[in-house]
Design an enzyme around this catalytic site. Sequence first.
Site, PDB file in Angstrom:
ATOM      1  CG  ASP A 231      28.250  -6.701 -24.997  1.00 51.75           C
ATOM      2  OD1 ASP A 231      28.200  -6.053 -23.928  1.00 51.75           O
ATOM      3  OD2 ASP A 231      27.857  -7.793 -25.182  1.00 51.75           O
TER       4      ASP A 231
ATOM      5  CG  ASP B  61      19.729  -3.483 -19.739  1.00 50.72           C
ATOM      6  OD1 ASP B  61      19.260  -2.425 -19.822  1.00 50.72           O
ATOM      7  OD2 ASP B  61      19.273  -4.705 -19.880  1.00 50.72           O
TER       8      ASP B  61
ATOM      9  NE  ARG C 125      27.907 -14.592 -28.661  1.00 53.97           N
ATOM     10  CZ  ARG C 125      27.620 -13.816 -27.566  1.00 53.97           C
ATOM     11  NH1 ARG C 125      27.801 -12.472 -27.430  1.00 53.97           N
ATOM     12  NH2 ARG C 125      27.310 -14.592 -26.389  1.00 53.97           N
TER      13      ARG C 125
HETATM   14  P1  IMP Z   1      23.905  -5.354 -17.769  1.00 54.98           P
HETATM   15  O1  IMP Z   1      24.541  -6.446 -16.635  1.00 54.98           O
HETATM   16  O2  IMP Z   1      22.098  -5.643 -17.312  1.00 54.98           O
HETATM   17  O3  IMP Z   1      24.267  -4.049 -17.813  1.00 54.98           O
HETATM   18  O4  IMP Z   1      24.026  -6.164 -19.062  1.00 54.98           O
HETATM   19  C1  IMP Z   1      25.140  -6.216 -19.651  1.00 54.98           C
HETATM   20  C2  IMP Z   1      25.192  -7.370 -20.478  1.00 54.98           C
HETATM   21  O5  IMP Z   1      23.830  -8.150 -20.932  1.00 54.98           O
HETATM   22  C3  IMP Z   1      25.916  -7.318 -21.802  1.00 54.98           C
HETATM   23  O6  IMP Z   1      27.114  -7.367 -21.798  1.00 54.98           O
HETATM   24  C4  IMP Z   1      25.152  -8.243 -22.691  1.00 54.98           C
HETATM   25  O7  IMP Z   1      25.767  -9.267 -22.745  1.00 54.98           O
HETATM   26  C5  IMP Z   1      23.792  -8.281 -22.298  1.00 54.98           C
HETATM   27  N1  IMP Z   1      22.840  -7.442 -22.626  1.00 54.98           N
HETATM   28  C6  IMP Z   1      22.074  -6.384 -22.177  1.00 54.98           C
HETATM   29  N2  IMP Z   1      21.185  -6.048 -23.058  1.00 54.98           N
HETATM   30  C7  IMP Z   1      21.602  -6.658 -24.143  1.00 54.98           C
HETATM   31  C8  IMP Z   1      20.864  -6.608 -25.377  1.00 54.98           C
HETATM   32  O8  IMP Z   1      19.981  -5.672 -25.680  1.00 54.98           O
HETATM   33  N3  IMP Z   1      21.034  -7.441 -26.509  1.00 54.98           N
HETATM   34  C9  IMP Z   1      21.872  -8.368 -26.233  1.00 54.98           C
HETATM   35  N4  IMP Z   1      22.742  -8.391 -24.931  1.00 54.98           N
HETATM   36  C10 IMP Z   1      22.192  -7.756 -24.231  1.00 54.98           C
END
Ligand code: IMP
Length: 185
Positions: free
Chosen positions: A103, A106, A168
């Site tokens: 999705d 980040d 969602r």
């Molecule tokens: P990462 O591990 O920091 O790359 O984050 C990935 C996961 O964090 C995604 O699959 C989302 O479930 C959640 N996430 C990161 N940023 C957002 C946001 O802005 N809104 C909602 N969920 C987020």
Amino acid sequence: METQPLHDDMEQVLFSTEQIQERITALGVQIRQDYAGKEPHLVTILKGSIPFIADLMRAVDVPMTLDFLGVSSYAGTQSSGEVRLTKDLDDDIEGRHVLVVEDIIDTGLTLSYVLRNLRQRMPASVKVVTFLDKPSGRGTQIEADYVGFTIPGGFVVGYGLDWNQRYRNLPYVGILKREVYAGPF
Ligand code: IMP
């Protein structure tokens, strides 16, 4: 018309339903061309990618198979820094052309964990398609092969993305009003 509390919590609509559909159609064409003669195995990361995979799979007009991987790392608007597997794949991926469907990327922590985990299972290839990319949050050197939209910073919800499991079901991507998650003070 009666106002809906769900939509009232939005500061701004970032990507409308129409913009999302248009972008996914273009992504579908690109993926279809790249996977000509191969049968991609789409590994969808739960739960945020559900609307995306539902639209994307119908935009990629080649024979394909589908599986789901459950991972969890977020609490509220912050990454916990720890990734947990909440549901494993149903099928073996050895020798398959895996396309991971995310999705949003980040920090990249979730995807790093997922890729490490999947590569141990000896797939023929692994690529990544993400609906949203937030490169400003990146702590690791990791990039998706296909990106729907690149966004700056901030926390977004809708089209599968949640805040504390809510929002969602919004058919668009929006920015949540700060007071919703930060409280009135
Ligand atoms: P990462 O591990 O920091 O790359 O984050 C990935 C996961 O964090 C995604 O699959 C989302 O479930 C959640 N996430 C990161 N940023 C957002 C946001 O802005 N809104 C909602 N969920 C987020």
